[in-house]
Structure formats: C-alpha cells, structure tokens
Design a protein around this motif. Sequence first.
Motif, PDB file in Angstrom:
ATOM      1  N   HIS A  44       0.924  -1.227  -0.003  1.00 11.45           N
ATOM      2  CA  HIS A  44      -0.003  -0.105  -0.038  1.00 11.45           C
ATOM      3  C   HIS A  44       0.862   1.104   0.058  1.00 11.45           C
ATOM      4  O   HIS A  44       0.351   2.393  -0.250  1.00 11.45           O
ATOM      5  N   ASP A  58      -8.948   8.269   3.029  1.00 12.60           N
ATOM      6  CA  ASP A  58      -9.748   7.373   3.996  1.00 12.60           C
ATOM      7  C   ASP A  58      -9.715   5.847   3.220  1.00 12.60           C
ATOM      8  O   ASP A  58      -9.562   4.917   4.202  1.00 12.60           O
ATOM      9  N   ALA A  59      -9.923   5.944   2.071  1.00 14.23           N
ATOM     10  CA  ALA A  59     -10.280   4.395   1.619  1.00 14.23           C
ATOM     11  C   ALA A  59      -8.899   3.737   1.549  1.00 14.23           C
ATOM     12  O   ALA A  59      -8.790   2.452   1.882  1.00 14.23           O
ATOM     13  N   LYS A  60      -7.834   4.515   1.391  1.00 10.38           N
ATOM     14  CA  LYS A  60      -6.449   3.467   1.474  1.00 10.38           C
ATOM     15  C   LYS A  60      -6.175   3.307   2.763  1.00 10.38           C
ATOM     16  O   LYS A  60      -5.569   2.431   3.147  1.00 10.38           O
ATOM     17  N   ARG A  61      -6.503   4.202   3.860  1.00 12.31           N
ATOM     18  CA  ARG A  61      -6.217   3.947   5.309  1.00 12.31           C
ATOM     19  C   ARG A  61      -7.080   2.903   5.833  1.00 12.31           C
ATOM     20  O   ARG A  61      -6.537   2.023   6.418  1.00 12.31           O
ATOM     21  N   ASP A  62      -8.008   2.662   5.276  1.00 10.33           N
ATOM     22  CA  ASP A  62      -9.209   1.639   5.500  1.00 10.33           C
ATOM     23  C   ASP A  62      -8.414   0.226   5.136  1.00 10.33           C
ATOM     24  O   ASP A  62      -8.516  -0.796   5.801  1.00 10.33           O
ATOM     25  N   ALA A  63      -8.001   0.338   3.856  1.00 10.08           N
ATOM     26  CA  ALA A  63      -7.300  -0.871   3.405  1.00 10.08           C
ATOM     27  C   ALA A  63      -5.998  -1.285   3.996  1.00 10.08           C
ATOM     28  O   ALA A  63      -5.654  -2.526   4.292  1.00 10.08           O
ATOM     29  N   GLU A  66      -6.974  -2.974   7.275  1.00 10.01           N
ATOM     30  CA  GLU A  66      -7.130  -4.519   7.159  1.00 10.01           C
ATOM     31  C   GLU A  66      -5.879  -5.401   7.265  1.00 10.01           C
ATOM     32  O   GLU A  66      -5.756  -6.313   7.701  1.00 10.01           O
TER      33      GLU A  66
END
Length: 116
Positions: A44, A58-63, A66
């Motif tokens: 990432h 935010d979407a990258k942080r969520d990935a 995980e």
Amino acid sequence: MNDEIQRLQTALQAFAQEREWEQFHSPKNLAAALSVEAAELLEHFQWLTEEQSRSLPDAKRDAVAEEVADVFLYLLQLSDKLGIDPLDAARKKLQLNANKYPVERAKGTSKKYSEL
C-alpha cells in the motif's frame, strides 16, 4: 497476559477450529503467512512519497487497517502456538532497544546501534 489479548487468541482458536484449519497452523506456516501479510501491508505504500505515506486518503487508510489487522492476527496466532506473551515480549524488546540505543548516542540519527 492481557485479558483482551487472551480473548482475541481464544477467538482465533475457535475460528480456526470451526474451519478445521489448526492442521495448517504450524509455527512455520504462521510465520510465513505473517511475512506475506506484512508484504501486503507494504504494498500500500509502494511508490508513495514520504508525505503521501503520512496522509493517506480514507479508503487507502481503511485498506491499510485491514492489512494491519491481518499482521496482528497472525502474530497473535504464532505467539499462542509458541506460548509467547506478545505484550511481555514487546516490553522486554523495548528495554533491550533502550539499552542498545541510549538517548545521548541515538537521538536524531537512524544509525544502527553497532554504528553509534
């Protein structure tokens, strides 16, 4: 051992048992899986600048979250299989690092302890 860590390890044991996965969870296999997940975490950040890595959308942080969870869960499983208290091991390692990297020699440098 911390109660929350113990509960999480128990939940991981149940998760694996329900799926009959314990047969695959040798320390060697768990260490390999941990390494794979750590590489997926690193993926990432591949090609990002330092600044981009510090301000993820935010979407990258969520990935990334995980992948952090995957790394953490495999580490807990490996610790459980080997009877290692991960919090105790982390505390001991932090103290070892404090001895290797005394503030007066290590402050402001990224040199390895053997180069200080």
